[in-house]
Design a protein around this motif. Structure first.
Motif, mmCIF file in Angstrom:
data_model
loop_
_atom_site.group_PDB
_atom_site.id
_atom_site.type_symbol
_atom_site.label_atom_id
_atom_site.label_comp_id
_atom_site.label_asym_id
_atom_site.label_seq_id
_atom_site.Cartn_x
_atom_site.Cartn_y
_atom_site.Cartn_z
ATOM 1 N N ASN A 1 -13.697 45.889 5.776
ATOM 2 C CA ASN A 1 -13.090 46.823 4.827
ATOM 3 C C ASN A 1 -12.222 46.151 3.771
ATOM 4 O OD1 ASN A 1 -14.352 49.001 6.021
ATOM 5 N ND2 ASN A 1 -12.635 49.469 7.360
ATOM 6 N N SER A 2 -12.196 44.811 3.752
ATOM 7 C CA SER A 2 -11.493 44.131 2.663
ATOM 8 C C SER A 2 -12.450 43.921 1.502
ATOM 9 C CB SER A 2 -10.940 42.778 3.127
ATOM 10 O OG SER A 2 -12.000 41.879 3.416
ATOM 11 N N ARG A 3 -11.884 43.789 0.311
ATOM 12 C CA ARG A 3 -12.688 43.531 -0.878
ATOM 13 C C ARG A 3 -12.882 42.031 -1.031
ATOM 14 N NH1 ARG A 3 -9.732 46.135 -5.042
ATOM 15 N NH2 ARG A 3 -8.692 44.165 -5.484
ATOM 16 N N GLU B 1 -20.907 46.142 0.981
ATOM 17 C CA GLU B 1 -21.198 47.360 0.229
ATOM 18 C C GLU B 1 -20.554 47.269 -1.145
ATOM 19 O OE1 GLU B 1 -20.846 52.235 0.421
ATOM 20 O OE2 GLU B 1 -19.435 51.001 1.559
ATOM 21 N N PRO B 2 -21.335 47.204 -2.222
ATOM 22 C CA PRO B 2 -20.768 47.243 -3.575
ATOM 23 C C PRO B 2 -20.395 48.679 -3.945
ATOM 24 C CG PRO B 2 -22.923 46.141 -3.513
ATOM 25 C CD PRO B 2 -22.777 46.906 -2.240
ATOM 26 N N LEU B 3 -19.186 48.867 -4.444
ATOM 27 C CA LEU B 3 -18.739 50.168 -4.940
ATOM 28 C C LEU B 3 -18.489 50.014 -6.433
ATOM 29 C CD1 LEU B 3 -16.221 51.231 -2.137
ATOM 30 C CD2 LEU B 3 -18.601 51.934 -2.410
ATOM 31 N N PRO B 4 -19.346 50.582 -7.264
ATOM 32 C CA PRO B 4 -19.224 50.403 -8.716
ATOM 33 C C PRO B 4 -17.830 50.753 -9.221
ATOM 34 C CG PRO B 4 -21.287 51.485 -8.170
ATOM 35 C CD PRO B 4 -20.495 51.420 -6.895
ATOM 36 N N GLY B 5 -17.285 49.843 -10.018
ATOM 37 C CA GLY B 5 -15.974 50.051 -10.613
ATOM 38 C C GLY B 5 -14.822 49.746 -9.695
ATOM 39 N N ILE B 6 -15.098 49.434 -8.430
ATOM 40 C CA ILE B 6 -14.025 49.155 -7.455
ATOM 41 C C ILE B 6 -14.127 47.732 -6.922
ATOM 42 C CG2 ILE B 6 -12.946 49.858 -5.284
ATOM 43 C CD1 ILE B 6 -14.055 52.646 -5.728
ATOM 44 N N GLY B 7 -15.325 47.339 -6.489
ATOM 45 C CA GLY B 7 -15.518 46.000 -5.938
ATOM 46 C C GLY B 7 -16.554 46.027 -4.834
ATOM 47 N N THR B 8 -16.741 44.892 -4.184
ATOM 48 C CA THR B 8 -17.677 44.771 -3.068
ATOM 49 C C THR B 8 -16.872 44.572 -1.791
ATOM 50 O OG1 THR B 8 -19.418 43.848 -4.466
ATOM 51 C CG2 THR B 8 -19.594 43.450 -2.102
ATOM 52 N N PHE B 9 -17.206 45.351 -0.752
ATOM 53 C CA PHE B 9 -16.405 45.375 0.464
ATOM 54 C C PHE B 9 -17.198 44.917 1.682
ATOM 55 C CE2 PHE B 9 -14.370 48.139 -2.495
ATOM 56 C CZ PHE B 9 -13.015 47.988 -2.253
ATOM 57 N N ALA C 1 -4.162 40.370 -2.194
ATOM 58 C CA ALA C 1 -4.738 40.276 -3.529
ATOM 59 C C ALA C 1 -6.136 40.890 -3.571
ATOM 60 C CB ALA C 1 -4.796 38.815 -3.975
ATOM 61 N N LEU C 2 -6.915 40.690 -2.480
ATOM 62 C CA LEU C 2 -8.256 41.265 -2.441
ATOM 63 C C LEU C 2 -8.188 42.780 -2.320
ATOM 64 C CD1 LEU C 2 -10.169 38.781 -0.107
ATOM 65 C CD2 LEU C 2 -10.237 38.921 -2.589
ATOM 66 N N GLY C 3 -7.202 43.275 -1.592
ATOM 67 C CA GLY C 3 -6.970 44.712 -1.520
ATOM 68 C C GLY C 3 -7.849 45.416 -0.501
ATOM 69 N N PRO C 4 -7.339 46.499 0.105
ATOM 70 C CA PRO C 4 -8.120 47.275 1.066
ATOM 71 C C PRO C 4 -9.019 48.281 0.372
ATOM 72 C CG PRO C 4 -5.943 48.219 0.855
ATOM 73 C CD PRO C 4 -5.977 47.001 -0.056
ATOM 74 N N ASP C 5 -9.967 48.765 1.102
ATOM 75 C CA ASP C 5 -10.844 49.815 0.597
ATOM 76 C C ASP C 5 -10.180 51.164 0.868
ATOM 77 O OD1 ASP C 5 -12.794 51.617 0.021
ATOM 78 O OD2 ASP C 5 -14.211 50.931 1.539
ATOM 79 N N PRO C 6 -9.890 51.950 -0.153
ATOM 80 C CA PRO C 6 -9.242 53.239 0.084
ATOM 81 C C PRO C 6 -10.107 54.214 0.865
ATOM 82 C CG PRO C 6 -9.993 53.066 -2.184
ATOM 83 C CD PRO C 6 -10.153 51.708 -1.563
ATOM 84 N N ARG C 7 -11.415 53.943 0.972
ATOM 85 C CA ARG C 7 -12.303 54.817 1.729
ATOM 86 C C ARG C 7 -12.775 54.138 3.004
ATOM 87 N NH1 ARG C 7 -16.370 56.122 -3.101
ATOM 88 N NH2 ARG C 7 -15.853 53.972 -3.562
ATOM 89 N N SER C 8 -11.880 53.384 3.631
ATOM 90 C CA SER C 8 -12.272 52.577 4.777
ATOM 91 C C SER C 8 -12.436 53.405 6.042
ATOM 92 C CB SER C 8 -11.232 51.477 5.026
ATOM 93 O OG SER C 8 -9.973 52.055 5.318
#
Length: 221
Positions: A27-29, A61-69, A132-139
């Protein structure tokens, strides 16, 4: 001169090692495409090919506009995920609960020093790089949960669980499943599970995991 296929294999191996080792937690980016190009010394096409390959295996999982997790430390069957996703939210959550309780019991009996060390690291405050990589808000359930499953010593449990988590993530994205507690409460629950596993008490581990599962992810209505 290194061929394109060699660069692609090396890039894929690099990303997979970062994921499977837990250095990039579930769930990390992961780093951006530009950052990966710099890390690997390859072009955009090679990076995209490697990411696509791991996405097809359910590990990214790539999430457009957010990053790949990061989604799984091991390949996930898309057929299994599709099958599980056909069931109701309540049934999926109940099945997840059963898997996690069984895994916690088995982990208390079969965990190794390496498993315990990995679980402790997963519960440490995130490093500057991870922040810095940040968590996935939809984890959905993350690194610690997968480590408990792995510590059970049952690879079938791990593989099925990965499919359940992917199905739950679809439900989270659809808004039909939500977190019932905040991150601080979840960490407290995780520490209780870890303590029971460390002491080798399967009954206590099952109780702690059941308590956590009951107030972690719940139907939104």
């Amino acid at each position: 001169m290194q061929s394109g296929s060699d660069r692609a294999r090396r890039s894929l191996a690099f990303l997979r090692q970062k994921i499977s080792s837990g250095e990039w937690p579930i769930n990390s980016r992961i780093p951006t495409e530009t950052e990966l190009m710099g890390l690997l010394g390859v072009g955009k096409t090679t990076v995209r090919e490697a990411v696509r390959s791991l996405a097809s295996l359910g590990m990214l999982e790539p999430l457009p506009g957010i990053g790949t997790f990061v989604r799984s430390r091991m390949p996930v069957s898309s057929l299994l995920t599709d099958y599980i996703a056909e069931f109701s939210t309540a049934e999926i959550l109940g099945y997840r609960r059963a898997l996690e309780i069984e895994a916690a019991q088995q982990a208390a009996l079969h965990r190794s020093p390496e498993h315990l060390a990995a679980m402790r690291r997963a519960l440490e405050p995130p490093s500057a790089d991870q922040v810095a990589l940040g968590p996935d808000p939809r984890s959905a359930p993350g690194q610690f949960h997968f480590l408990v499953l792995e510590a059970s010593g049952n690879t079938l449990l791990v593989g099925v669980y990965a499919g359940v988590v992917n199905a739950l993530r679809r439900a989270i994205n659809a808004g039909t499943v939500v977190h019932a507690t905040d991150a601080a409460v979840r960490r407290t629950d995780h520490l209780a599970v870890l303590q029971a596993i460390e002491t080798g008490d399967p009954a206590a581990a099952a109780h702690a995991m059941a308590h956590h599962s009951d107030r972690d992810l719940v139907p939104s209505n």
